[in-house]
Design a protein around this motif. Sequence first.
Motif, PDB file in Angstrom:
ATOM      1  N   UNK A 198      16.569   7.032   5.786  1.00  0.00           N
ATOM      2  CA  UNK A 198      17.010   5.650   5.996  1.00  0.00           C
ATOM      3  C   UNK A 198      16.572   5.125   7.358  1.00  0.00           C
ATOM      4  N   UNK A 199      16.561   5.999   8.368  1.00  0.00           N
ATOM      5  CA  UNK A 199      16.032   5.609   9.675  1.00  0.00           C
ATOM      6  C   UNK A 199      14.559   5.220   9.556  1.00  0.00           C
ATOM      7  N   UNK A 200      13.830   5.975   8.762  1.00  0.00           N
ATOM      8  CA  UNK A 200      12.416   5.666   8.562  1.00  0.00           C
ATOM      9  C   UNK A 200      12.208   4.291   7.946  1.00  0.00           C
ATOM     10  N   UNK A 201      13.011   3.982   6.922  1.00  0.00           N
ATOM     11  CA  UNK A 201      12.898   2.672   6.285  1.00  0.00           C
ATOM     12  C   UNK A 201      13.360   1.551   7.225  1.00  0.00           C
ATOM     13  N   UNK A 202      14.355   1.828   8.041  1.00  0.00           N
ATOM     14  CA  UNK A 202      14.844   0.831   8.986  1.00  0.00           C
ATOM     15  C   UNK A 202      13.756   0.485  10.011  1.00  0.00           C
ATOM     16  N   UNK A 203      13.091   1.512  10.514  1.00  0.00           N
ATOM     17  CA  UNK A 203      12.002   1.282  11.471  1.00  0.00           C
ATOM     18  C   UNK A 203      10.855   0.538  10.799  1.00  0.00           C
ATOM     19  N   UNK A 204      10.553   0.898   9.561  1.00  0.00           N
ATOM     20  CA  UNK A 204       9.469   0.230   8.838  1.00  0.00           C
ATOM     21  C   UNK A 204       9.788  -1.254   8.616  1.00  0.00           C
ATOM     22  N   UNK A 205      11.047  -1.556   8.327  1.00  0.00           N
ATOM     23  CA  UNK A 205      11.463  -2.946   8.164  1.00  0.00           C
ATOM     24  C   UNK A 205      11.210  -3.735   9.446  1.00  0.00           C
ATOM     25  N   UNK A 239      -1.597 -16.345   8.203  1.00  0.00           N
ATOM     26  CA  UNK A 239      -0.368 -16.842   7.587  1.00  0.00           C
ATOM     27  C   UNK A 239      -0.047 -16.071   6.309  1.00  0.00           C
ATOM     28  N   UNK A 240      -1.074 -15.803   5.494  1.00  0.00           N
ATOM     29  CA  UNK A 240      -0.862 -15.025   4.266  1.00  0.00           C
ATOM     30  C   UNK A 240      -0.383 -13.618   4.600  1.00  0.00           C
ATOM     31  N   UNK A 241      -0.947 -13.033   5.662  1.00  0.00           N
ATOM     32  CA  UNK A 241      -0.500 -11.715   6.114  1.00  0.00           C
ATOM     33  C   UNK A 241       0.953 -11.771   6.567  1.00  0.00           C
ATOM     34  N   UNK A 242       1.330 -12.851   7.250  1.00  0.00           N
ATOM     35  CA  UNK A 242       2.719 -13.034   7.657  1.00  0.00           C
ATOM     36  C   UNK A 242       3.656 -13.140   6.467  1.00  0.00           C
ATOM     37  N   UNK A 243       3.197 -13.810   5.407  1.00  0.00           N
ATOM     38  CA  UNK A 243       4.011 -13.950   4.193  1.00  0.00           C
ATOM     39  C   UNK A 243       4.229 -12.599   3.522  1.00  0.00           C
ATOM     40  N   UNK A 244       3.161 -11.804   3.389  1.00  0.00           N
ATOM     41  CA  UNK A 244       3.281 -10.482   2.779  1.00  0.00           C
ATOM     42  C   UNK A 244       4.191  -9.585   3.617  1.00  0.00           C
ATOM     43  N   UNK A 245       4.051  -9.657   4.934  1.00  0.00           N
ATOM     44  CA  UNK A 245       4.853  -8.815   5.824  1.00  0.00           C
ATOM     45  C   UNK A 245       6.337  -9.130   5.728  1.00  0.00           C
ATOM     46  N   UNK A 246       6.693 -10.422   5.724  1.00  0.00           N
ATOM     47  CA  UNK A 246       8.112 -10.776   5.664  1.00  0.00           C
ATOM     48  C   UNK A 246       8.691 -10.450   4.297  1.00  0.00           C
ATOM     49  N   UNK A 247       7.874 -10.508   3.251  1.00  0.00           N
ATOM     50  CA  UNK A 247       8.359 -10.137   1.923  1.00  0.00           C
ATOM     51  C   UNK A 247       8.747  -8.655   1.887  1.00  0.00           C
ATOM     52  N   UNK A 248       7.894  -7.802   2.459  1.00  0.00           N
ATOM     53  CA  UNK A 248       8.194  -6.366   2.510  1.00  0.00           C
ATOM     54  C   UNK A 248       9.432  -6.116   3.366  1.00  0.00           C
ATOM     55  N   UNK A 249       9.506  -6.809   4.509  1.00  0.00           N
ATOM     56  CA  UNK A 249      10.674  -6.692   5.396  1.00  0.00           C
ATOM     57  C   UNK A 249      11.965  -7.040   4.661  1.00  0.00           C
ATOM     58  N   UNK A 250      11.963  -8.121   3.901  1.00  0.00           N
ATOM     59  CA  UNK A 250      13.170  -8.566   3.207  1.00  0.00           C
ATOM     60  C   UNK A 250      13.552  -7.618   2.074  1.00  0.00           C
ATOM     61  N   UNK A 251      12.574  -7.088   1.355  1.00  0.00           N
ATOM     62  CA  UNK A 251      12.869  -6.164   0.259  1.00  0.00           C
ATOM     63  C   UNK A 251      13.484  -4.868   0.774  1.00  0.00           C
ATOM     64  N   UNK A 252      12.939  -4.349   1.878  1.00  0.00           N
ATOM     65  CA  UNK A 252      13.528  -3.151   2.485  1.00  0.00           C
ATOM     66  C   UNK A 252      14.939  -3.460   2.981  1.00  0.00           C
ATOM     67  N   UNK A 253      15.075  -4.612   3.632  1.00  0.00           N
ATOM     68  CA  UNK A 253      16.372  -4.999   4.187  1.00  0.00           C
ATOM     69  C   UNK A 253      17.444  -5.167   3.133  1.00  0.00           C
ATOM     70  N   UNK A 254      17.067  -5.701   1.972  1.00  0.00           N
ATOM     71  CA  UNK A 254      18.055  -5.891   0.909  1.00  0.00           C
ATOM     72  C   UNK A 254      18.680  -4.565   0.504  1.00  0.00           C
ATOM     73  N   UNK A 255      17.875  -3.510   0.477  1.00  0.00           N
ATOM     74  CA  UNK A 255      18.383  -2.194   0.092  1.00  0.00           C
ATOM     75  C   UNK A 255      19.188  -1.542   1.223  1.00  0.00           C
ATOM     76  N   UNK A 256      18.703  -1.673   2.457  1.00  0.00           N
ATOM     77  CA  UNK A 256      19.414  -1.073   3.584  1.00  0.00           C
ATOM     78  C   UNK A 256      20.762  -1.736   3.842  1.00  0.00           C
ATOM     79  N   UNK A 257      20.889  -3.007   3.478  1.00  0.00           N
ATOM     80  CA  UNK A 257      22.148  -3.705   3.708  1.00  0.00           C
ATOM     81  C   UNK A 257      23.270  -3.187   2.821  1.00  0.00           C
ATOM     82  N   UNK A 258      22.939  -2.338   1.831  1.00  0.00           N
ATOM     83  CA  UNK A 258      23.997  -1.667   1.071  1.00  0.00           C
ATOM     84  C   UNK A 258      24.710  -0.631   1.932  1.00  0.00           C
ATOM     85  N   UNK A 259      24.047  -0.191   3.013  1.00  0.00           N
ATOM     86  CA  UNK A 259      24.572   0.879   3.850  1.00  0.00           C
ATOM     87  C   UNK A 259      24.989   0.383   5.230  1.00  0.00           C
TER      88      UNK A 259
END
Length: 313
Positions: free
Chosen positions: A73-80, A162-182
Amino acid sequence: MDESMESKALSPLLRVLLLTVGVVAVSFSAIFIKWSDAPAGVLGMNRLLITMVLMLPWVWKRRSDWTTLSRKEWGWLILSGVFLGLHFWGWISSFRYTSVASSMVLLNTAPLFTALGAFLVFRQRFGHVALSGMGLALVGSVMVAGADLQVGKTAWIGDLLSAFGALSVAIHMLIGEQLRNKLSSTIYSFTVFGVASLLLMAINLADGVPLFDWPYREWGIFLLLSLVPTVFGHVLFNWLLKFVGAVTIETAILGEPVGAILLAFWLLGEPATTVQILGCALTIGGIAWYLRGQPDRVSQDAQGVRFRSTTPG
């Protein structure tokens, strides 16, 4: 935000109200960035560092949350946090090469990346109402931001950033949605902001730009970026991940160009075209239609509707 509310469902009216506050807040980003002469890495780094200082009293109360995390989970948090930093660097950098409108069009592909990731990784399903609302909002946002698309020799660089920024924030949000369960939103936001700021600091050092030696005017802009789009935007959205999910938040953020157009008219005297006004109406209508078809996450959990795992991977 009040962490004690996280076990309760939000009423539809409160969901819409909080999402609206967040969208209005992030709409100020483009205005503040245009006012600044600082490079993207400096803008992103200092807005996050100031926000972290403001959060310290609440972080201290929740510091025990860090001890509950596994190594994975620390790994995913850092990746986010890494992807959040990449989002800020890519999107803010795009303004140096292309117009605000062009940048916003490509940034608004983030909900598509988020929805695709939610479907492929977590098998999340979307009903016809939600999908049609997302499509309508996306069309409206393209009309709003695309009415003044810039074509130039370097515009393609800004488009890619800008497209790279969009892809990056999408990955950030998807990881965050799962980590916010914890994790609480306070600890989650503080940690990912810290990782993102360190990444941006490394980019700044590699580019040879000063980290803190900036005029008072620039520090005023850094503070505005921290208080408005970061605290009332990103921090609020991180808290809402417990209730509405990444795709819903990214769809709501499609309203950002609408807010940016209105703020540009108010603060910069930039007029809006008929196409942009029509696009505003379609975007707002599409977001409202999408939210009508999406229950909040607490309600889904109560009905036994969960993703296949509570942490990514």
